[in-house]
Design an enzyme around this catalytic site. Sequence first.
Site, PDB file in Angstrom:
ATOM      1  CD  GLU A  98      32.522  73.526  24.323  1.00  0.00           C
ATOM      2  OE1 GLU A  98      32.955  72.775  23.093  1.00  0.00           O
ATOM      3  OE2 GLU A  98      31.079  73.367  23.971  1.00  0.00           O
ATOM      4  CG  HIS A 132      33.073  69.168  21.091  1.00  0.00           C
ATOM      5  ND1 HIS A 132      32.602  68.555  20.472  1.00  0.00           N
ATOM      6  CD2 HIS A 132      32.400  70.022  21.944  1.00  0.00           C
ATOM      7  CE1 HIS A 132      31.732  68.682  19.997  1.00  0.00           C
ATOM      8  NE2 HIS A 132      31.068  69.935  21.070  1.00  0.00           N
ATOM      9  CD  GLU A 137      27.312  69.047  20.004  1.00  0.00           C
ATOM     10  OE1 GLU A 137      28.815  68.341  21.475  1.00  0.00           O
ATOM     11  OE2 GLU A 137      28.112  69.577  19.646  1.00  0.00           O
ATOM     12  CG  HIS A 194      17.453  76.209  16.313  1.00  0.00           C
ATOM     13  ND1 HIS A 194      17.029  76.885  16.815  1.00  0.00           N
ATOM     14  CD2 HIS A 194      18.440  76.128  16.603  1.00  0.00           C
ATOM     15  CE1 HIS A 194      17.119  77.185  18.260  1.00  0.00           C
ATOM     16  NE2 HIS A 194      18.640  75.973  18.014  1.00  0.00           N
ATOM     17  CB  ILE A 195      14.011  74.519  10.961  1.00  0.00           C
ATOM     18  CG1 ILE A 195      12.628  75.477  11.567  1.00  0.00           C
ATOM     19  CG2 ILE A 195      14.435  73.507  12.270  1.00  0.00           C
ATOM     20  CD1 ILE A 195      11.604  74.536  10.636  1.00  0.00           C
TER      21      ILE A 195
HETATM   22 ZN    ZN Z   1      29.414  70.982  21.729  1.00  0.00          ZN
END
Ligand code: ZN
Length: 703
Positions: free
Chosen positions: A483, A486, A512, A614-615
Site C-alpha cells: 500500500e 501505491h 500495481e 471476476h469475469i
Molecule cells: Zn495494490
Amino acid sequence: MDQHSKTREKNPLLTSSGLPPFHLIQPGHVVPAVTQVIGEIEGKVESLEAHLEPTWDGLLEPLEKLDLPLEYAWNPVVHLLNVRNSEALRKAHETMLGNVVALGLRLRQSEPIYQGMKALRQSDLWNRLSNAQRRVVELKLRNGEHAGVGLTGEAKNRFIQMEREISQISTDFSNHVLDATKAFELIITEEEDAKGWPESLRNLAAQSFNQARRDTDVKATPERGPWRITLDHPSFVPFMQHSRRRDQREKVYRAFITRASEGNLDNTEIIQRMLRLRKEKAELLGFGSYAEFSLASKMAPSVTAVETMFQELQRASSPHAFKDLQDLKRLARRQGQTEPIAHWDLPFWAERLREKRFDYTEDQLRPYFPLPRVLRGLFSLCQKLFGILIEPADGEAPVWHADVRYFRVLDQDGKRVASFYLDPYSRPQEKRGGAWMDNCLVRRRLDHEIRLPVVHLCCNSTPPVGEKPSLMSFSEVNTLFHEFGHGLQGVLTTVDLADVAGVNGIEWDAVELASQFMENWCYHKPTLIGMTKHVDSGEPLPDDLFQKVLAARTYRSGSLMMRQLELGMIDMELHHSYTPAGPESPFDLHRRISMQMSPLPPLPEDRFLCAFSHIFGGGYAAGYYSYKWAEVLSADAFAAFEEIGLENESAIAKLGRRFRETVLAPGGSRHPMDVFKDFRGREPSTEPLLRHNGLVAPSGSDE
Ligand code: ZN
C-alpha cells in the site's frame, strides 16, 4: 446571511479548502451536502455545454474544476464508509450513490463536451498543449467513446439497451454465486473428524454453527463442536488443507466446483448471454472482439502481447508444476494413501509438505516486527531510494479514530511535498477488511497555487495488546509495503492536473507496478533484518528464520503460476476468438485449456466457470491477465536494482531517484508503456518474475 451560506457554515462536507474535517462529519450531513453540490455541478455542466469553446481554457479547465466540490462532499463519505461504517452512514451513502454515478455518466456521455474535445484535438492548439494536458483529453475521449458517446440513432439505442442488460445479468451472476455458496453446509459432529485442524478453523466453524443454528439448544464450542464448514474461502480453504477425512474433502470439493451450475441458481445461460452481448457491444464500438475493446484502455498493447506473456511464463512454469504434483504424490504414498491422488488431496498434502519443509509459523515471526520498528525501516528505505524524509505530524490533521496517524513528506531541501494518513489496525465492527490506498486530496492547481496531495493508507494489521506495540505478521508487513508503494505514487507526483496526478488515470494493468515493486524489498535481507527487533529480547530476526521466509516465497510457485495462467487464458480466449453459440461450449473451452495447463486434469463435471465472478460478475473481463502483467512489470523494475547490485548504496540511490522521476512523478500523465520504457530503457521482460519465483531451471527433489 442567505440560506446557502448558512448551510455551508454548518455542513462540514461543504468546504472546498484544507483537509476534510473528518471529526465533524455526521451521516446527517451527507444527503443535503451531496444533493446541493450535485445540483450546482449540473448547473455548471449545462452552462458549459451551452457556451464552451474548444480550447483548454474554454473547456478542460472548467471541467477540471467541476469535481473539486465533490472531492470534499463525496470522497470523505466513501472513506468513512470504509473506516467508520454505521447503519446511518450506509443509508446516506446508498441514497446518494445513484446520483453521483449518474453525474459521472452524464459527463462522459455529453455530446457537446465530446465534440468540443474532438475539435480541440483537430485544431492547431493541440500541439501547444503539454503532454499531460493531451493525455487528459485522450483519456476523456476514450472514456466517452467506451460509454457510447460517439454512437447515434439505432446504434445508440441498442448500446444503451445492452449496457442495461449486461449490468443486470452481471448482478444476477454474482447473486447466484453468493446464494449457491450460502446454500451448502457440512456439519461435523465427531471430534475425531476435526483432528489436526488449526485453532482458527475450529473457532470459525463453531461460530458459523452457532450463527446458523441460533434457534436450537445445541451450542457449539471450538473444542467439542459441532462445526459448520461452508464454501466461503475462510472456511473452505483451511478445511481442504487440514481435514483428514478424505471423503469429506471430496464432498466439499465437488460442491465447490459445481456452485451455481444447476436449478434456479444456474449461471450457464448467463455466461452464454454475457459473452454474446459483450461481443456485440465491442463490435458496435468498432472493435474486433471484447478482448480488443478491453485492452484499448490498458497498458498491454494487444491480445498477442498478452498471449506471448502467457506462453513465456507457461513454458518455464510447466515442468515445475508437474514436479510439484510428483512431490505430493510421493508424500501421499509414503504417508499411507493408497488411492490415486485427486483434486481434493492437493491442498491437504501441499500443507503437509509445507510443514515438513518450513517448520515456522506466522506467529513465530510476529514478535520481531513491532509496527514502529517496521515503519522506521520503511521510511529509511524511502529516504535511501527517493531522497525523501517522512516525519510524524500527528495532531496537525483531523482524524476519524484515535489510532490514525498523520505524516508529512519532505523533499531533500526540507520542503513539504505531501502528507498521508495511516490507519493501521483492524477494527472489525466498523472498518472493512483488506488493505487499500486512496486519494484524500489529489495534487492540483487551484488559482495559481499548487495544492499538495494527501493520501489514505489503510491496513488491517493486528492491534496492540496491553503495553506492547502492534506485532505484525510477515504478510502484514508485506501488505504495508504494498500500500505504501501505491501511496508513493500519490505523494510523489509532480503533475498538477487532478485527472492524471498520482494514481489517477493509470491503466489498471499497470497500477500495481509501484506497489509490488515495494514488496520486493521485504525479501532483501539488510532491509528486512533492519526492521526487525524482537519485542522482548531486542534481537533482530535470526538468519535461519530469514532463510525459511525466503524459501517459502517460492514454494509451489510453478503450480500457482500455472493456475493463474490457466484462468487468464480461459478469460482471454472466451473474450477473443471464442464464438458464442458455436459448436464449443464455454465449459468445453475451459476443459480444453485446463487439460493443457493443469498436471491433474479437471473432473468432467467441473463447472468452475459458473462461479468465476471476476469475469462474469465483476470488472475483470478480458483483464484477468493483468495480475500477471503487473507482476512482470514490478519484478522487472526491481531487477534493475538487482542488476546494479543491491549493496551498492550510491548506485541504488541514483537509480531510486530515477524511479521516482520516471515512474512515481508522472503518475497517469503518460502512457504506462512509455513510463516503463523511460525507466527501464526497454519493454518489460518476464525473466525477472520467473527468477524471483524460482522458475528458471527445475530444481531437484528435496522432499
Ligand atoms: Zn495494490
